[in-house]
Write an enzyme that holds these catalytic residues in place. Structure first.
Site, PDB file in Angstrom:
ATOM      1  N   PRO A  13       0.837  -1.205   0.000  1.00 17.41           N
ATOM      2  CA  PRO A  13       0.000   0.000   0.000  1.00 17.41           C
ATOM      3  C   PRO A  13       0.867   1.247   0.000  1.00 17.41           C
ATOM      4  CG  PRO A  13      -0.032  -1.060   2.152  1.00 17.41           C
ATOM      5  CD  PRO A  13       0.684  -1.988   1.238  1.00 17.41           C
ATOM      6  N   LYS A  14       0.383   2.315  -0.608  1.00 17.18           N
ATOM      7  CA  LYS A  14       1.116   3.575  -0.671  1.00 17.18           C
ATOM      8  C   LYS A  14       0.617   4.484   0.454  1.00 17.18           C
ATOM      9  CE  LYS A  14       2.468   7.274  -3.843  1.00 17.18           C
ATOM     10  NZ  LYS A  14       2.211   8.352  -2.854  1.00 17.18           N
ATOM     11  N   TRP A  15       1.514   4.796   1.390  1.00 17.86           N
ATOM     12  CA  TRP A  15       1.162   5.579   2.567  1.00 17.86           C
ATOM     13  C   TRP A  15       1.193   7.068   2.262  1.00 17.86           C
ATOM     14  CZ3 TRP A  15      -0.605   3.063   6.798  1.00 17.86           C
ATOM     15  CH2 TRP A  15      -0.426   1.668   6.803  1.00 17.86           C
TER      16      TRP A  15
END
Length: 341
Positions: A13-15
Site C-alpha cells: 500500500p502507498k502511505w
C-alpha cells in the site's frame, strides 16, 4: 492508473505521510526527509520510540504518519512543521506520530542496498518481528488479486494507492524504479483565479479550482498546473478578458483582503510547505469550468495538484458541486496492519 499484469512483483500500500529515512546508530537516531532535512525536532516522541525499539546499526526507509480513528490524517501531520518547540511538543502529546517501514537499507552495520527487494523485505520482517506501535511494518503481498483489493479498499483508511516493486530489484536511490498506482477520478471545477508562473508574468503557473458546497459557497479545492510552457502563455492571453472587474463580486474577495494571519487555507495563504513562496493570486470572473483528473481528497481539498483535461463550456459554474465527487467507504487502519500478521 492500473496494476501491471502478474509478474515477479512485491505489492505494498502507498502511505500518505512524510517520506523518511531512519538512521539508528549506536547511541542515537537521525530522521531525514527526502530532501535531506532533519525531522527529529518535529517528531520528538517518534525519535524516542525509534531509539527504544530499533536495533542498533540499521537504516530503514518508510513513512511518518498520523494515525487517527478515521484513518491517516495528513493535515494534522503537516501542522508538525512548526518553528516553535513548545507547539511541536503540544502536538506530539495530542496527536503522536507513527513510522511505517517499507524497506531495509542496512542492518548490523551492513549495507543491504545491493540485495534484491524480496530479500530486503524478508530481513525487514525479521528485524521488526517484535516491534510494536508506533513502529509498524507495511503490508506486502506477491498476489496481484490481493493488491487489487487493497487498491479498492485501503483508500478509505487514508492510503494513497499501491506501490509495485520488482522483486529482484536492488535499492536504487533517486531513481524511479517502482510503479505507483493511484486512483484516477475526474471532476468539473470552477476556475476562480490563477497564479503567475515563477518565471514571471505572461505565463500562467496554475489555475485555482473551486467547488460549491451545500450552502452555495464556492470553496477552494485545489490547483491544476500540468501545462507546457506554450500552453501557459496561451492561457495568459485566453484568461485576460476574465480579469476585468473580477474582484467586484468575487466569492473570495474577503480572502484576498485578509491578513496573512487570517488566510488559513485560502487561495493566497501560506502553508508550512510554501516555505515563503509567493502565493499571491489573480481573481477571475466566475465564468469558466474545466474538467480535471485527481487521485483523492484530503478533507475538502484535492490532496495533490489535479491534472487539467479540458474546458467545459457546456457546464455552468453553479453545477460544479462537491456532490459530484465519489464518496470513499471508510476502512479501519487496524485492518490494514492485520495483513502484516
Amino acid at each position: 492508473d492500473d496494476l501491471p499484469q502478474p509478474g515477479p512483483f512485491l505489492y505494498e500500500p502507498k502511505w500518505d505521510g512524510f517520506r523518511s529515512i531512519i538512521f539508528r546508530g549506536a547511541d542515537d537516531v537521525y530522521m531525514q526527509s527526502r530532501d535531506l532535512r532533519p525531522l527529529d525536532r518535529y517528531f520528538p516522541e517518534l525519535h524516542d520510540a525509534l531509539l527504544d525499539k530499533l536495533p542498533k546499526q540499521c537504516v530503514l526507509d518508510g513513512e511518518i504518519v498520523i494515525i487517527t480513528g478515521n484513518g491517516l490524517d495528513f493535515d494534522t501531520l503537516q501542522l508538525r512543521l512548526h518553528p516553535a518547540a513548545s507547539r511541536v511538543a503540544k502536538l506530539a502529546r495530542e496527536t503522536p506520530a507513527s513510522f511505517v517501514a517499507f524497506d531495509l537499507l542496512a542492518a548490523e552495520g551492513r549495507d543491504l542496498r545491493g540485495l534484491a527487494q524480496s530479500e530486503r523485505r524478508a530481513r525487514l520482517e525479521r528485524l521488526l518481528a517484535q516491534t510494536g506501535a508506533p513502529v509498524y511494518l507495511t503490508p506486502a503481498t506477491t498476489d496481484r488479486d490481493t493488491a487489487v483489493k487493497w487498491l479498492e479498499e485501503f483508500e478509505g483508511a487514508g492510503l494513497d494507492g499501491v506501490v509495485v516493486k520488482p522483486a529482484e530489484l536492488p535499492y536504487l536511490p533517486g531513481k524511479r524504479a517502482m510503479i505507483k498506482v493511484k486512483h484516477a477520478r475526474t471532476a468539473d471545477c470552477v476556475v476562480a483565479g490563477f497564479r503567475w508562473h515563477k518565471t514571471g508574468k505572461g505565463l500562467v503557473g496554475s489555475l485555482l479550482l473551486g467547488l460549491y458546497d451545500d450552502r452555495g459557497m464556492l470553496q477552494h479545492v485545489g490547483v491544476t498546473s500540468s501545462f507546457t510552457m506554450a500552453k501557459r502563455r496561451e492561457l495568459a492571453a485566453e484568461l485576460e478578458p476574465l480579469r476585468k472587474n473580477a474582484m467586484e463580486n468575487h466569492p473570495w474577495r474577503e480572502w484576498a483582503q485578509a491578513s496573512e494571519h487570517e488566510m488559513n487555507r485560502m487561495p493566497g495563504g501560506q502553508s508550512r510547505w510554501s516555505a515563503g513562496k509567493d502565493l499571491s493570486w489573480e481573481p477571475l470572473r466566475i465564468e469558466r469550468v474545466c474538467e480535471v483528473k485527481y487521485d483523492h481528497l484530503q478533507g475538502d481539498r484535492f490532496r495533490h495538484a489535479a491534472t487539467f483535461l479540458r474546458w467545459r463550456p457546456d457546464k455552468p459554474p453553479r453545477e460544479c458541486r462537491y456532490d459530484q465527487l465519489e464518496v470513499t467507504p471508510s476502512y479501519q487502519l487496524d485492518r490494514v496492519f492485520a495483513f502484516t500478521r
